[in-house]
Scaffold this motif. Structure first.
Motif, PDB file in Angstrom:
ATOM      1  N   THR A 257       1.275  -2.790  -4.438  1.00 17.94           N
ATOM      2  CA  THR A 257       0.640  -3.133  -3.166  1.00 17.94           C
ATOM      3  C   THR A 257       1.508  -2.665  -1.994  1.00 17.94           C
ATOM      4  O   THR A 257       1.021  -2.100  -1.016  1.00 17.94           O
ATOM      5  N   ARG A 258       2.779  -2.862  -2.126  1.00 20.82           N
ATOM      6  CA  ARG A 258       3.724  -2.442  -1.084  1.00 20.82           C
ATOM      7  C   ARG A 258       3.666  -0.927  -0.893  1.00 20.82           C
ATOM      8  O   ARG A 258       3.651  -0.423   0.230  1.00 20.82           O
ATOM      9  N   ARG A 259       3.611  -0.202  -1.984  1.00 21.79           N
ATOM     10  CA  ARG A 259       3.578   1.257  -1.905  1.00 21.79           C
ATOM     11  C   ARG A 259       2.225   1.759  -1.406  1.00 21.79           C
ATOM     12  O   ARG A 259       2.154   2.759  -0.700  1.00 21.79           O
ATOM     13  N   TYR A 260       1.180   1.089  -1.795  1.00 22.27           N
ATOM     14  CA  TYR A 260      -0.174   1.474  -1.354  1.00 22.27           C
ATOM     15  C   TYR A 260      -0.254   1.470   0.170  1.00 22.27           C
ATOM     16  O   TYR A 260      -0.811   2.372   0.785  1.00 22.27           O
ATOM     17  N   TYR A 261       0.355   0.444   0.771  1.00 24.57           N
ATOM     18  CA  TYR A 261       0.294   0.330   2.240  1.00 24.57           C
ATOM     19  C   TYR A 261       1.523   0.928   2.924  1.00 24.57           C
ATOM     20  O   TYR A 261       1.583   0.939   4.154  1.00 24.57           O
ATOM     21  N   GLY A 262       2.500   1.408   2.152  1.00 24.38           N
ATOM     22  CA  GLY A 262       3.682   2.033   2.743  1.00 24.38           C
ATOM     23  C   GLY A 262       4.547   1.073   3.533  1.00 24.38           C
ATOM     24  O   GLY A 262       5.002   1.382   4.632  1.00 24.38           O
ATOM     25  N   VAL A 263       4.793  -0.101   2.944  1.00 25.11           N
ATOM     26  CA  VAL A 263       5.546  -1.147   3.641  1.00 25.11           C
ATOM     27  C   VAL A 263       6.852  -1.425   2.896  1.00 25.11           C
ATOM     28  O   VAL A 263       6.860  -1.501   1.662  1.00 25.11           O
ATOM     29  N   LEU A 264       7.935  -1.571   3.629  1.00 27.97           N
ATOM     30  CA  LEU A 264       9.215  -1.895   3.008  1.00 27.97           C
ATOM     31  C   LEU A 264       9.262  -3.366   2.598  1.00 27.97           C
ATOM     32  O   LEU A 264       8.495  -4.187   3.095  1.00 27.97           O
ATOM     33  N   GLU A 265      10.211  -3.677   1.705  1.00 29.46           N
ATOM     34  CA  GLU A 265      10.271  -5.019   1.099  1.00 29.46           C
ATOM     35  C   GLU A 265      10.348  -6.153   2.131  1.00 29.46           C
ATOM     36  O   GLU A 265       9.591  -7.121   2.052  1.00 29.46           O
ATOM     37  N   SER A 266      11.265  -6.023   3.089  1.00 33.73           N
ATOM     38  CA  SER A 266      11.460  -7.129   4.033  1.00 33.73           C
ATOM     39  C   SER A 266      10.198  -7.376   4.870  1.00 33.73           C
ATOM     40  O   SER A 266       9.821  -8.521   5.129  1.00 33.73           O
TER      41      SER A 266
END
Ligand code: SF4
Length: 208
Positions: A63-72
């Motif tokens: 999900t994080r990669r799908y939206y291109g969002v970093l962990e924090s």
């Protein structure tokens, strides 16, 4: 800010599904998922044993990669979602969908989320008539996203709009193709988000 710089197709192969990170290539036979539908690396085709934690982690990473969002930042969206009234997993996905770079992509103003992010940073879009160059800006119901007047006639946008003309626009957005304006008419419900993930696994992971 640290960003992922290796081949993005490896991310799709790792997650076992298309994350649509490369624009038009993702819709062709050249897509790496079509050609090599197994995880990258030496053990990519080996036996898969997945623990409960492993499943939760993969759901979150995908999900994080799908939206291109970093962990924090992703964790921050989760915290925000826990304070909403609906199911936390649904709220989390709705928040991610409301990001300006995602809305730009969903409207067909970019061929991929990474491209949308770059175009936003370069100041090609307005929200309610004001220039916004922050990809993580969370749009709200009623706001109108538009391509800047001076950018509309550029060769770049002509190519993008032609490439995305056949892509369906999300139901929760109202696109006016003549004025190149898109209105957020509602935040998406879970069944309007086409990401094949069990979001309850993400909630379980962060609830520990
Ligand atoms: Fe993923 Fe697109 Fe690469 Fe296919 S072409 S593996 S969908 S980034």
């Amino acid at each position: 800010m640290a960003r992922y710089t290796d081949s993005v197709c490896k991310l799709c192969r790792r997650e076992g599904q298309k994350l649509f990170l490369k624009g038009q290539r993702c819709y062709t036979d050249k897509c790496a998922i079509t050609r090599r539908a197994y995880a990258p690396g030496q053990h990519g085709q080996g036996r898969k044993k997945t623990s409960e934690y492993g499943l939760q982690l993969r759901a979150k990473q995908m999900t994080r990669r799908y939206y291109g969002v970093l962990e924090s930042q992703f964790r921050g969206y989760y915290e925000l979602a826990t304070h909403k009234e609906g199911k936390t997993g649904d709220e989390l996905l709705a928040i991610l969908e409301s990001r300006l770079d995602n809305v730009v992509y969903r409207l067909g103003f970019a061929t991929s989320r990474p491209e949308a992010r770059q175009l936003v940073v370069h100041g090609h879009f307005t929200v309610n008539g004001k220039r916004v160059d922050i990809p993580s800006y969370l749009t709200k119901v009623g706001e109108v996203v538009s391509i800047q007047d001076k950018s509309r006639s550029s060769e770049k946008f002509k190519a993008v709009l032609e490439a995305t003309s056949a892509h369906p626009v999300a139901k929760w957005l109202d696109l006016n193709r003549d004025t190149l304006e898109g209105k957020i008419i509602a935040l998406p419900t879970r069944d309007e988000i086409d990401l094949a993930v069990d979001e309850t696994l993400i909630v379980e992971l962060y609830s520990k």
